[in-house]
Scaffold this motif. Sequence first.
Motif, PDB file in Angstrom:
ATOM      1  N   SER A 256      -6.926  26.500  -1.439  1.00  0.00           N
ATOM      2  CA  SER A 256      -7.710  25.286  -1.605  1.00  0.00           C
ATOM      3  C   SER A 256      -7.907  25.026  -3.094  1.00  0.00           C
ATOM      4  CB  SER A 256      -9.068  25.518  -0.924  1.00  0.00           C
ATOM      5  OG  SER A 256     -10.047  24.668  -1.431  1.00  0.00           O
ATOM      6  N   GLU A 257      -8.102  23.765  -3.448  1.00  0.00           N
ATOM      7  CA  GLU A 257      -8.441  23.408  -4.829  1.00  0.00           C
ATOM      8  C   GLU A 257      -9.953  23.363  -4.999  1.00  0.00           C
ATOM      9  OE1 GLU A 257      -6.704  22.190  -7.759  1.00  0.00           O
ATOM     10  OE2 GLU A 257      -5.056  23.276  -6.843  1.00  0.00           O
ATOM     11  N   THR A 258     -10.689  23.445  -3.882  1.00  0.00           N
ATOM     12  CA  THR A 258     -12.130  23.173  -3.978  1.00  0.00           C
ATOM     13  C   THR A 258     -13.042  24.322  -3.506  1.00  0.00           C
ATOM     14  OG1 THR A 258     -12.094  22.170  -1.787  1.00  0.00           O
ATOM     15  CG2 THR A 258     -11.843  20.673  -3.643  1.00  0.00           C
TER      16      THR A 258
ATOM     17  N   LEU B  37     -15.537  24.000  -8.918  1.00  0.00           N
ATOM     18  CA  LEU B  37     -16.124  25.339  -8.795  1.00  0.00           C
ATOM     19  C   LEU B  37     -16.441  25.643  -7.335  1.00  0.00           C
ATOM     20  CD1 LEU B  37     -18.768  25.126 -11.669  1.00  0.00           C
ATOM     21  CD2 LEU B  37     -16.353  25.611 -11.828  1.00  0.00           C
ATOM     22  N   ALA B  38     -16.690  24.570  -6.611  1.00  0.00           N
ATOM     23  CA  ALA B  38     -17.017  24.642  -5.179  1.00  0.00           C
ATOM     24  C   ALA B  38     -16.812  23.211  -4.673  1.00  0.00           C
ATOM     25  CB  ALA B  38     -18.464  25.106  -4.992  1.00  0.00           C
ATOM     26  N   PRO B  39     -16.779  22.985  -3.357  1.00  0.00           N
ATOM     27  CA  PRO B  39     -16.535  21.618  -2.901  1.00  0.00           C
ATOM     28  C   PRO B  39     -17.589  20.662  -3.454  1.00  0.00           C
ATOM     29  CG  PRO B  39     -16.395  23.177  -1.073  1.00  0.00           C
ATOM     30  CD  PRO B  39     -16.909  23.942  -2.248  1.00  0.00           C
ATOM     31  N   GLY B  40     -17.141  19.625  -4.166  1.00  0.00           N
ATOM     32  CA  GLY B  40     -18.078  18.646  -4.722  1.00  0.00           C
ATOM     33  C   GLY B  40     -18.813  19.126  -5.959  1.00  0.00           C
ATOM     34  N   VAL B  41     -18.444  20.273  -6.496  1.00  0.00           N
ATOM     35  CA  VAL B  41     -19.078  20.774  -7.734  1.00  0.00           C
ATOM     36  C   VAL B  41     -17.982  20.927  -8.782  1.00  0.00           C
ATOM     37  CG1 VAL B  41     -20.460  22.609  -8.782  1.00  0.00           C
ATOM     38  CG2 VAL B  41     -20.796  22.006  -6.366  1.00  0.00           C
TER      39      VAL B  41
ATOM     40  N   THR C 235      -6.619  15.249  -9.645  1.00  0.00           N
ATOM     41  CA  THR C 235      -7.236  16.528  -9.265  1.00  0.00           C
ATOM     42  C   THR C 235      -8.169  16.279  -8.090  1.00  0.00           C
ATOM     43  OG1 THR C 235      -8.853  16.217 -11.061  1.00  0.00           O
ATOM     44  CG2 THR C 235      -7.144  17.854 -11.440  1.00  0.00           C
ATOM     45  N   ARG C 236      -8.367  17.304  -7.304  1.00  0.00           N
ATOM     46  CA  ARG C 236      -9.251  17.173  -6.148  1.00  0.00           C
ATOM     47  C   ARG C 236     -10.669  17.518  -6.582  1.00  0.00           C
ATOM     48  NH1 ARG C 236      -7.584  18.823  -0.247  1.00  0.00           N
ATOM     49  NH2 ARG C 236      -9.400  17.998   0.826  1.00  0.00           N
ATOM     50  N   THR C 237     -11.663  16.759  -6.102  1.00  0.00           N
ATOM     51  CA  THR C 237     -13.041  17.046  -6.505  1.00  0.00           C
ATOM     52  C   THR C 237     -13.916  17.519  -5.345  1.00  0.00           C
ATOM     53  OG1 THR C 237     -13.687  14.752  -6.147  1.00  0.00           O
ATOM     54  CG2 THR C 237     -13.001  15.335  -8.371  1.00  0.00           C
ATOM     55  N   SER C 238     -13.537  17.157  -4.120  1.00  0.00           N
ATOM     56  CA  SER C 238     -14.306  17.604  -2.954  1.00  0.00           C
ATOM     57  C   SER C 238     -13.368  17.539  -1.749  1.00  0.00           C
ATOM     58  CB  SER C 238     -15.517  16.692  -2.720  1.00  0.00           C
ATOM     59  OG  SER C 238     -15.072  15.453  -2.180  1.00  0.00           O
ATOM     60  N   GLU C 239     -13.898  17.871  -0.593  1.00  0.00           N
ATOM     61  CA  GLU C 239     -13.053  17.830   0.606  1.00  0.00           C
ATOM     62  C   GLU C 239     -12.515  16.428   0.866  1.00  0.00           C
ATOM     63  OE1 GLU C 239     -11.877  20.612   2.582  1.00  0.00           O
ATOM     64  OE2 GLU C 239     -12.437  20.948   0.475  1.00  0.00           O
ATOM     65  N   ALA C 240     -13.310  15.405   0.490  1.00  0.00           N
ATOM     66  CA  ALA C 240     -12.930  14.039   0.864  1.00  0.00           C
ATOM     67  C   ALA C 240     -12.495  13.188  -0.322  1.00  0.00           C
ATOM     68  CB  ALA C 240     -14.115  13.370   1.560  1.00  0.00           C
TER      69      ALA C 240
END
Length: 433
Positions: free
Chosen positions: A10-12, A360-364, A280-285
Amino acid sequence: MQPIQLSVFSETARLKQVVVHNPGPEVDQMVPGMMEKLLFDDILYGDLARQEHAQFRQVLARVADEVLDIQDLFIEALQDEGVKLAFVEDLRRLVGLPDDTCNLLRDMAPADTARSVIGGLPWDDMPSHTHWEEEFDYRVRPIPNLLFMRDPASVIGDGYSVNSMATWAREREPLILSYVFRHHPRLKHHTEHDKWFDQVTPLIRGEIKAPVSMEGGDILVLSHKVLAVGCSERTQADAIHLLAESLRAHRAEDDSSFDHLLMVLMPKKRSAMHLDTIFTRTSEAECLVYPPYFVEGSRELLNVTSIDLRHPELRMSTHPSLLKALKRVGIDLRPIFCGGNDFILQQREQWTDGANAFCLAPGVITSYGRNLATAEALDRAGYRVLNAKEVLADPALDLLDGQKYLVQIEAGELSRARGGPRCMTMPLAREGS
Ligand SMILES: NC(=[NH2+])NCCC[C@H](N)C(=O)O
């Protein structure tokens, strides 16, 4: 020492172990005549760059279990005398160092060998007034781009790739990474079977003449099943095919591996040197994008070739855009615009790595503070925007409390080296994978 299990699906997902590199003396030796060849756009004020990097590491440490420096891992791998000797021999074969330089590197303590290989080693009689124009002559030349830890190797799923760099400036970096993966006490339980890609070892053995290039900034692990890889100025289609072959062969043995590799056909230019400079991906959505390359209706939309890894024979299909191709494989992402809606700010902030956030984490996420229009776009998308100083001054602030956060780091110096927060990290393991 606890072994580290490679695991990036995962990227998130929340970071467990991540590798970085604090810019050392290698950036302090850069003179204007070296810059272009060494891929920097300016000379850095090293002490300030190190302060910025220290702040960046502290932000990572608020969420990650461990933030490791590649130089420390390299020194630990070289503690075994046999490993140190083998490394010097491989470096000699890779770049043709003279015998007396090899003897020096062999006779040094591991920390000095590592420091010389990364920070460079001048000739004893090098005049202090040497004027570097195009050529620079070091006994061992410095490798200032190691700061961009993303590129010389990548963890993909439960395996890794030793990348091969497109430029002379970075050709030594993957060898260091290869030694760390094979010989570091916490990583050496991984075997050759866990290695997806490596052109450096066959090159050193004389089995191939010219390696095909692939750099980590082009590789994004979007889910357990889907990878996106930029076919760019730095990553050749042939290299992507080798990676796909290797993933497919692995899948035949154990079907838990990746199903789709989406090859993004990128413009061959410096501003978009890697896929992670524009997406880049920033969160699941959600994802951050440089709009001209991803948004429907744009004349510059990037096409995608999708390689299906589930079949023994090669199956490929083409798609008009990455967001559409992702939707077809079950990843539906809402794009947030780097630079917001103003096309001048989009270009300016993409150049200073506005699209290169690190999760660093989903949405962070963390990103460079100078990209204000991008931060506004993230704010509108519900990210609470804080600067790193505020975050670090407040130990009670929990970045994992379920809200979305953008932590802005100071990077006036770092951004001159033309890479962003994602470029400066190589995750070894993320949670839940
Ligand atoms: N993943 C990335 N975008 N890395 C950026 C690397 C920057 C570095 N100066 C280079 O040109 O190689």
